[in-house]
Design an enzyme around this catalytic site. Sequence first.
Site, PDB file in Angstrom:
ATOM      1  N   TYR A 186       5.118  -3.030  -7.937  1.00 35.29           N
ATOM      2  CA  TYR A 186       3.941  -3.287  -8.767  1.00 35.29           C
ATOM      3  C   TYR A 186       4.354  -2.788 -10.140  1.00 35.29           C
ATOM      4  CZ  TYR A 186       0.479  -4.189  -5.057  1.00 35.29           C
ATOM      5  OH  TYR A 186      -0.251  -4.721  -4.026  1.00 35.29           O
ATOM      6  N   ASP A 189       0.626 -11.318  -7.816  1.00 30.57           N
ATOM      7  CA  ASP A 189      -0.734 -11.812  -7.508  1.00 30.57           C
ATOM      8  C   ASP A 189      -1.765 -10.686  -7.549  1.00 30.57           C
ATOM      9  OD1 ASP A 189      -0.177 -11.944  -3.865  1.00 30.57           O
ATOM     10  OD2 ASP A 189      -0.175 -10.298  -5.301  1.00 30.57           O
ATOM     11  N   HIS A 194      -1.200 -12.589  -0.615  1.00 26.10           N
ATOM     12  CA  HIS A 194      -1.325 -11.142  -0.375  1.00 26.10           C
ATOM     13  C   HIS A 194      -2.082 -10.870   0.928  1.00 26.10           C
ATOM     14  CE1 HIS A 194      -0.720  -7.532  -3.122  1.00 26.10           C
ATOM     15  NE2 HIS A 194      -1.412  -6.972  -2.172  1.00 26.10           N
TER      16      HIS A 194
HETATM   17  C1  LIG Z   1      -1.954  -5.907   5.257  1.00 29.05           C
HETATM   18  C2  LIG Z   1      -1.521  -5.367   3.935  1.00 29.05           C
HETATM   19  C3  LIG Z   1      -0.869  -6.220   3.030  1.00 29.05           C
HETATM   20  C4  LIG Z   1      -0.453  -5.740   1.793  1.00 29.05           C
HETATM   21  C5  LIG Z   1      -0.694  -4.377   1.455  1.00 29.05           C
HETATM   22  C6  LIG Z   1      -1.327  -3.512   2.344  1.00 29.05           C
HETATM   23  C7  LIG Z   1      -1.742  -4.016   3.577  1.00 29.05           C
HETATM   24  C8  LIG Z   1      -2.435  -3.085   4.526  1.00 29.05           C
HETATM   25  N1  LIG Z   1      -0.349  -3.951   0.172  1.00 29.05           N
HETATM   26  S1  LIG Z   1      -1.629  -3.472  -0.766  1.00 29.05           S
HETATM   27  O1  LIG Z   1      -2.102  -2.222  -0.248  1.00 29.05           O
HETATM   28  O2  LIG Z   1      -1.228  -3.365  -2.137  1.00 29.05           O
HETATM   29  O3  LIG Z   1      -2.605  -4.568  -0.632  1.00 29.05           O
HETATM   30  C9  LIG Z   1       0.677  -4.580  -0.445  1.00 29.05           C
HETATM   31  C10 LIG Z   1       1.497  -3.935  -1.441  1.00 29.05           C
HETATM   32  O4  LIG Z   1       1.461  -2.710  -1.617  1.00 29.05           O
HETATM   33  N2  LIG Z   1       2.352  -4.724  -2.162  1.00 29.05           N
HETATM   34  C11 LIG Z   1       2.472  -6.082  -1.931  1.00 29.05           C
HETATM   35  O5  LIG Z   1       3.250  -6.761  -2.608  1.00 29.05           O
HETATM   36  N3  LIG Z   1       1.761  -6.704  -0.940  1.00 29.05           N
HETATM   37  C12 LIG Z   1       0.907  -5.965  -0.180  1.00 29.05           C
HETATM   38  N4  LIG Z   1       0.280  -6.543   0.899  1.00 29.05           N
HETATM   39  C13 LIG Z   1       0.482  -8.001   1.185  1.00 29.05           C
HETATM   40  C14 LIG Z   1       1.675  -8.214   2.131  1.00 29.05           C
HETATM   41  O6  LIG Z   1       2.906  -7.980   1.463  1.00 29.05           O
HETATM   42  C15 LIG Z   1       1.693  -9.644   2.654  1.00 29.05           C
HETATM   43  O7  LIG Z   1       1.551 -10.539   1.581  1.00 29.05           O
HETATM   44  C16 LIG Z   1       0.601  -9.875   3.707  1.00 29.05           C
HETATM   45  O8  LIG Z   1       0.440  -8.737   4.509  1.00 29.05           O
HETATM   46  C17 LIG Z   1       0.981 -11.057   4.602  1.00 29.05           C
HETATM   47  O9  LIG Z   1      -0.058 -11.351   5.464  1.00 29.05           O
HETATM   48  P1  LIG Z   1      -0.134 -10.815   6.986  1.00 29.05           P
HETATM   49  O10 LIG Z   1      -0.582  -9.397   6.902  1.00 29.05           O
HETATM   50  O11 LIG Z   1      -1.168 -11.727   7.594  1.00 29.05           O
HETATM   51  O12 LIG Z   1       1.221 -10.953   7.603  1.00 29.05           O
END
Ligand SMILES: Cc1cc2c(cc1C)[n+](S(=O)(=O)[O-])c1c(=O)[nH]c(=O)nc-1n2C[C@H](O)[C@H](O)[C@H](O)COP(=O)(O)O
Length: 501
Positions: free
Chosen positions: A244, A272, A363
């Site tokens: 990020y 995104d 995401h």
């Molecule tokens: C489930 C989940 C996803 C997060 C995620 C945390 C969780 C609990 N986090 S978030 O706290 O910021 O939203 C990240 C993250 O740190 N950085 C990122 O690039 N994607 C983040 N993602 C998105 C992730 O990389 C995928 O795009 C997404 O999880 C794919 O969908 P599925 O979970 O259905 O496989």
Amino acid sequence: RESIDTQEPVLTGAEVARHNSKDSCWVIVHGKVYDVTEFLPEHPGGSKIILKYAGKDATEEFDPIHPPDTLEKYLDKSKHLGRVDMSTVQVEAKTHDPEEEARLERIKRMPPLEQCYNLTDFESVAKMVMKKTAWGYYSSGADDEITMRENKLAFHKIWFRPRILVDVENVDLSTTMLGSKCSIPFYVTATALGKLGNPEGEVVLTRAAHTHDVIQMIPTLASCSFDEIVDAKKGGQVQWLQVYVNKNREITKGIVQNAERRGCKGLFITVDAPQLGRREKDMRSKFDDVGSNVQRVDGDTVDRSQGVARAISSFIDPSLSWKDIPWFRKITKMPIALKGVQRVEDALKAVEYGVDAIVLSNHGGRQLDTAPPGIEILAEVMPALRDRGWQDKIEVYIDGGIRRATDILKALCLGAKGVGIGRPFLYAMSTYGQSGVERAMQLLKDELEMDMRLIGASKISDLDTTMVDYRGLSSHVVPVPGDMLGQSTYDSLVSPSFRLS
Ligand SMILES: Cc1cc2c(cc1C)[n+](S(=O)(=O)[O-])c1c(=O)[nH]c(=O)nc-1n2C[C@H](O)[C@H](O)[C@H](O)COP(=O)(O)O
């Protein structure tokens, strides 16, 4: 934890307990005392959550959210007051929590790991046994969670066109991703706060990824420190860094160049999330936890009711734009990927900017609700690249809603180089630890080997668009078969406390 420094002053619990207000706020983390008085208004998570532990031991609350080196890195040394004699620290009697007791009872009745036959089984166990904050954070999607659900349903709009009488005695699932060899075309995508689900955090994913020769994308917002995760890798295990971009570009530059020095083989810039989405299950569980309405009374600057997500992401730079891409080229030699591309025009622009890869992703449905599923964008991007003869200029990945090897196969037939998987590995880690994640990966491997045989392909390069019928993909009203498994674990938005009995 670090070795004991005998020169350090040793405080008593009573001395620390006297500093329990916003005028003088000391906390204990892993047996060390920190004066966080001046830091209170700057804490991304608001002052309330720190004041809840003023004068006390905050280790249990601190660990899932912060990498262990956070205080060493970001709190001025003058505020490190020394050690505390833990035998003099009063341990708070746990308040009676019937919900927590019921949860601990359910843990005793967890099904044995062998009874998990697919990735959704892990989700249903996780829903039963995870702490509310952890489940709320992992399972939540943005707003009405339409995109989160559509990520899965989109795969059910695609039907295979299997070939027969093809020699599929030997099936080879191996491939390369960003030039690195791997045994199977999926990777562990970046998901924040691994210690919310498992006290060891992301290193559990690292160890399981090594077992199966699967690439791991290390999240910026990991609970473990970056070095802990890299130190946990073995042999030639491949890791990528997800970043990020920080408003302070020097911090981002340091993180990226350290990752390259430590051997990361790819930089995934998340594009995104100029602001993290509104995830109401996450907000509700944090709302209960710290009583955010109270914090507004004491003038807390950060609205904690945004849940964990918003609290940990105030550093993200919303001004990031295409003009920054050349800067990344200057600071690293790692291949550069954009994670979170959501339309053809940006995929083509990524090629023009010389980016090495893109992840078509929303995401996990946690950002803009009703943004399209990655698989749907893939069906538009690949023909556009082919029309321009650009299909070999960039590697295209997707993530979101991948729960079966048939989902992986559909993505590969439509031209994806590989896919990212998030929640399933989090749920497996949060319920059965490393062996859970290893089983989840093995289940996908077994499914994929079988599916390759049944579609008539012996290696990844045999797969192409003639093996799928995806005419229904772009319409959002096509009836899809009932997602019975998914529905059984889906956790509706309305918090139980709002259900009128
Ligand atoms: C489930 C989940 C996803 C997060 C995620 C945390 C969780 C609990 N986090 S978030 O706290 O910021 O939203 C990240 C993250 O740190 N950085 C990122 O690039 N994607 C983040 N993602 C998105 C992730 O990389 C995928 O795009 C997404 O999880 C794919 O969908 P599925 O979970 O259905 O496989």
